[in-house]
Design a protein around this motif. Structure first.
Motif, PDB file in Angstrom:
ATOM      1  N   THR A  36     -27.570 -15.220 -15.691  1.00 27.51           N
ATOM      2  CA  THR A  36     -27.608 -13.945 -16.404  1.00 27.51           C
ATOM      3  C   THR A  36     -28.935 -13.246 -16.091  1.00 27.51           C
ATOM      4  O   THR A  36     -29.982 -13.881 -16.090  1.00 27.51           O
ATOM      5  N   PRO A  37     -28.881 -11.938 -15.837  1.00 27.06           N
ATOM      6  CA  PRO A  37     -30.123 -11.203 -15.560  1.00 27.06           C
ATOM      7  C   PRO A  37     -31.111 -11.322 -16.729  1.00 27.06           C
ATOM      8  O   PRO A  37     -30.721 -11.381 -17.898  1.00 27.06           O
ATOM      9  N   ASN A  38     -32.398 -11.336 -16.395  1.00 28.33           N
ATOM     10  CA  ASN A  38     -33.460 -11.499 -17.392  1.00 28.33           C
ATOM     11  C   ASN A  38     -33.434 -10.405 -18.458  1.00 28.33           C
ATOM     12  O   ASN A  38     -33.778 -10.661 -19.614  1.00 28.33           O
ATOM     13  N   GLU A  39     -33.032  -9.188 -18.087  1.00 29.11           N
ATOM     14  CA  GLU A  39     -32.986  -8.101 -19.066  1.00 29.11           C
ATOM     15  C   GLU A  39     -31.965  -8.391 -20.163  1.00 29.11           C
ATOM     16  O   GLU A  39     -32.207  -8.136 -21.335  1.00 29.11           O
ATOM     17  N   ILE A  40     -30.822  -8.922 -19.764  1.00 24.87           N
ATOM     18  CA  ILE A  40     -29.776  -9.235 -20.738  1.00 24.87           C
ATOM     19  C   ILE A  40     -30.217 -10.396 -21.626  1.00 24.87           C
ATOM     20  O   ILE A  40     -29.987 -10.385 -22.835  1.00 24.87           O
ATOM     21  N   ILE A  41     -30.871 -11.388 -21.032  1.00 26.20           N
ATOM     22  CA  ILE A  41     -31.393 -12.514 -21.822  1.00 26.20           C
ATOM     23  C   ILE A  41     -32.401 -12.001 -22.842  1.00 26.20           C
ATOM     24  O   ILE A  41     -32.355 -12.377 -24.018  1.00 26.20           O
ATOM     25  N   ALA A  42     -33.301 -11.114 -22.398  1.00 27.86           N
ATOM     26  CA  ALA A  42     -34.320 -10.567 -23.301  1.00 27.86           C
ATOM     27  C   ALA A  42     -33.676  -9.769 -24.436  1.00 27.86           C
ATOM     28  O   ALA A  42     -34.098  -9.880 -25.594  1.00 27.86           O
ATOM     29  N   GLU A  43     -32.662  -8.961 -24.124  1.00 33.31           N
ATOM     30  CA  GLU A  43     -31.956  -8.199 -25.161  1.00 33.31           C
ATOM     31  C   GLU A  43     -31.284  -9.127 -26.172  1.00 33.31           C
ATOM     32  O   GLU A  43     -31.340  -8.886 -27.378  1.00 33.31           O
ATOM     33  N   THR A  44     -30.668 -10.179 -25.664  1.00 31.72           N
ATOM     34  CA  THR A  44     -29.994 -11.144 -26.540  1.00 31.72           C
ATOM     35  C   THR A  44     -30.985 -11.824 -27.459  1.00 31.72           C
ATOM     36  O   THR A  44     -30.747 -11.953 -28.671  1.00 31.72           O
ATOM     37  N   VAL A  45     -32.120 -12.239 -26.906  1.00 31.57           N
ATOM     38  CA  VAL A  45     -33.160 -12.906 -27.702  1.00 31.57           C
ATOM     39  C   VAL A  45     -33.713 -11.951 -28.754  1.00 31.57           C
ATOM     40  O   VAL A  45     -33.895 -12.333 -29.921  1.00 31.57           O
ATOM     41  N   ASP A  46     -33.967 -10.708 -28.367  1.00 33.87           N
ATOM     42  CA  ASP A  46     -34.472  -9.714 -29.325  1.00 33.87           C
ATOM     43  C   ASP A  46     -33.485  -9.506 -30.478  1.00 33.87           C
ATOM     44  O   ASP A  46     -33.886  -9.400 -31.639  1.00 33.87           O
ATOM     45  N   LYS A  47     -32.205  -9.444 -30.141  1.00 39.33           N
ATOM     46  CA  LYS A  47     -31.186  -9.248 -31.171  1.00 39.33           C
ATOM     47  C   LYS A  47     -31.179 -10.426 -32.151  1.00 39.33           C
ATOM     48  O   LYS A  47     -31.134 -10.229 -33.368  1.00 39.33           O
ATOM     49  N   ILE A  48     -31.222 -11.622 -31.619  1.00 38.09           N
ATOM     50  CA  ILE A  48     -31.193 -12.814 -32.478  1.00 38.09           C
ATOM     51  C   ILE A  48     -32.458 -12.898 -33.330  1.00 38.09           C
ATOM     52  O   ILE A  48     -32.387 -13.225 -34.519  1.00 38.09           O
ATOM     53  N   GLU A  49     -33.600 -12.601 -32.739  1.00 35.12           N
ATOM     54  CA  GLU A  49     -34.861 -12.677 -33.484  1.00 35.12           C
ATOM     55  C   GLU A  49     -34.897 -11.676 -34.636  1.00 35.12           C
ATOM     56  O   GLU A  49     -35.548 -11.903 -35.647  1.00 35.12           O
ATOM     57  N   GLY A  50     -34.180 -10.577 -34.500  1.00 33.95           N
ATOM     58  CA  GLY A  50     -34.199  -9.539 -35.516  1.00 33.95           C
ATOM     59  C   GLY A  50     -33.212  -9.730 -36.658  1.00 33.95           C
ATOM     60  O   GLY A  50     -33.110  -8.874 -37.527  1.00 33.95           O
ATOM     61  N   GLU A  51     -32.490 -10.834 -36.666  1.00 39.63           N
ATOM     62  CA  GLU A  51     -31.512 -11.016 -37.737  1.00 39.63           C
ATOM     63  C   GLU A  51     -31.649 -12.374 -38.404  1.00 39.63           C
ATOM     64  O   GLU A  51     -32.222 -13.306 -37.852  1.00 39.63           O
ATOM     65  N   ASN A  52     -31.101 -12.453 -39.608  1.00 42.79           N
ATOM     66  CA  ASN A  52     -31.055 -13.708 -40.353  1.00 42.79           C
ATOM     67  C   ASN A  52     -29.746 -14.393 -39.996  1.00 42.79           C
ATOM     68  O   ASN A  52     -28.669 -13.913 -40.357  1.00 42.79           O
ATOM     69  N   LEU A  53     -29.825 -15.520 -39.285  1.00 41.99           N
ATOM     70  CA  LEU A  53     -28.618 -16.224 -38.862  1.00 41.99           C
ATOM     71  C   LEU A  53     -27.789 -16.726 -40.039  1.00 41.99           C
ATOM     72  O   LEU A  53     -26.611 -17.000 -39.898  1.00 41.99           O
ATOM     73  N   PHE A  54     -28.433 -16.841 -41.206  1.00 42.42           N
ATOM     74  CA  PHE A  54     -27.744 -17.376 -42.374  1.00 42.42           C
ATOM     75  C   PHE A  54     -27.542 -16.327 -43.462  1.00 42.42           C
ATOM     76  O   PHE A  54     -27.351 -16.671 -44.624  1.00 42.42           O
TER      77      PHE A  54
END
Length: 177
Positions: free
Chosen positions: A123-141
């Motif tokens: 997966t391109p690094n930009e997509i990985i970075a976007e995915t990580v940013d999205k996850i970091e910005g939310e409460n998984l629970f």
């Protein structure tokens, strides 16, 4: 008290919920990394399916081995639904009120695992970075994420399996035809 399919399914759903809650608490106490382990996730699916099948077997015994497709699926699905709702509630309470820091640790472990998976798919690094940013910005629970996970990760696949189980385990009573 006369037993019904729904009472049997409810009882086994409560047993399943208690089992999953106990597993959640034990894993929480032993090692949080297990929550993001693939084999642990598969074992949870197997436990859920086994409890659903046991509920179907017990329901069939109640009706001398005969259950329609609808009754078979109802027994399976109700068991699974009750068990998974209880398990989701325990996770929600544990990671939102009892130990919020553990939720943050799990988020970091989830991010690491997702990065490895995405890198494995080139997966391109930009997509990985976007995915990580999205996850970091939310409460998984959060309640929304817990419900979304319950529906998408558990109920949909388990329902498909339940339909297959119902198709194989149904047996129509020839006297009622």
């Amino acid at each position: 008290m006369e037993k019904t399919i729904k009472s049997i399914a409810t009882n086994y759903g409560l047993y399943l919920g208690a089992t999953l809650a106990l597993i959640t608490v034990i894993v929480y106490a032993v090692d949080l990394k297990l929550f993001v382990d693939t084999l642990f996730g598969i074992s949870i699916y197997i436990i859920v399916i086994v409890f659903g099948i046991i509920a179907v077997i017990k329901s069939k015994q109640l009706f001398n081995g005969y259950l329609s497709f609808k009754e078979t699926f109802t027994s399976y699905f109700l068991t699974v639904l009750i068990g998974l709702v209880i398990s989701s509630l325990v996770s929600f309470l544990l990671f939102n009120f009892i130990d919020v820091e553990a939720a943050n640790v799990l988020k970091e472990q989830s991010i690491e695992k997702i990065i490895k998976i995405l890198e494995g798919f080139n997966t391109p690094n930009e997509i990985i970075a976007e995915t990580v940013d999205k996850i970091e910005g939310e409460n998984l629970f959060s309640i929304g994420n817990v419900l979304q996970s319950l529906i998408i990760n558990y109920l949909l696949p388990i329902t498909v399996i339940g339909l297959i189980v119902a198709a194989f385990m149904k047996k129509t009573n020839p006297d009622t035809e």
